[in-house]
Enzyme design. Structure first.
Site, short mmCIF file in Angstrom:
data_model
loop_
_atom_site.label_atom_id
_atom_site.label_comp_id
_atom_site.label_asym_id
_atom_site.label_seq_id
_atom_site.Cartn_x
_atom_site.Cartn_y
_atom_site.Cartn_z
N GLU A 21 0.95 -1.19 0.10
CA GLU A 21 -0.08 0.12 0.06
C GLU A 21 0.85 1.22 0.06
O GLU A 21 0.56 2.23 -0.68
CB GLU A 21 -0.98 0.11 1.19
N TYR A 53 -14.23 27.01 2.93
CA TYR A 53 -14.27 25.75 2.16
C TYR A 53 -12.82 25.48 1.55
O TYR A 53 -12.15 24.32 1.55
CB TYR A 53 -15.26 25.22 1.82
N LEU A 71 -6.45 4.40 8.99
CA LEU A 71 -7.29 5.80 8.75
C LEU A 71 -7.66 6.53 10.10
O LEU A 71 -7.76 7.78 9.77
CB LEU A 71 -8.63 5.09 8.17
N GLU A 72 -7.79 5.99 11.16
CA GLU A 72 -7.89 6.58 12.46
C GLU A 72 -7.08 7.84 12.84
O GLU A 72 -7.27 9.01 13.31
CB GLU A 72 -7.92 5.66 13.52
N LYS A 98 -11.17 4.49 2.17
CA LYS A 98 -10.20 3.66 1.38
C LYS A 98 -11.05 3.12 0.15
O LYS A 98 -11.78 1.98 0.60
CB LYS A 98 -9.20 2.70 1.98
#
Length: 118
Positions: A21, A53, A71-72, A98
């Site tokens: 990855e 934004y 991801l956390e 993902k």
């Protein structure tokens, strides 16, 4: 209280626990919502009185560019950066997904949703 949302920010980067990855990378989608008092912006019609934004999108892109195994971890970095850089924001919710994860099955995406308030 008002909410600003950025939906499906598409980013190609290299998060994950597997060495493949890191080398190959993959597509991610990020959804970000922030709550803030936007009454002054509604009254003045001035960008300086709201949550820009464009700034939020930059935060997401900068944090997603820094490799994380989880991801956390990247989700928490996004939350922390929003709170650090945008004083008017009272709460943040972020979902990091993902796309086509390498988990040995036909799964469209895996996601982690995190939220925090001041």
């Amino acid at each position: 209280m008002s909410r600003i949302r950025l939906k499906n920010i598409r980013i190609f980067t290299n998060h994950g626990c597997l060495s493949e990855e890191e080398k190959i990378g993959s597509d991610y989608l990020v959804n970000l919502s922030v709550d803030a008092d936007l009454s002054e912006a509604a009254r003045t019609d001035q960008l300086k009185d709201t949550v820009d934004y464009v700034h939020l999108n930059r935060i997401v892109k900068e944090q997603m560019a820094q490799r994380s195994k989880l991801l956390e971890h990247v989700g928490q970095r996004i939350i922390d950066a929003v709170f650090e850089e945008v004083a008017v924001v009272n709460s943040v919710e972020v979902t990091v997904s993902k796309v086509n994860p390498p988990i040995g099955g036909d799964v469209a995406e895996v996601s982690v949703t995190m939220s925090s308030s001041r």
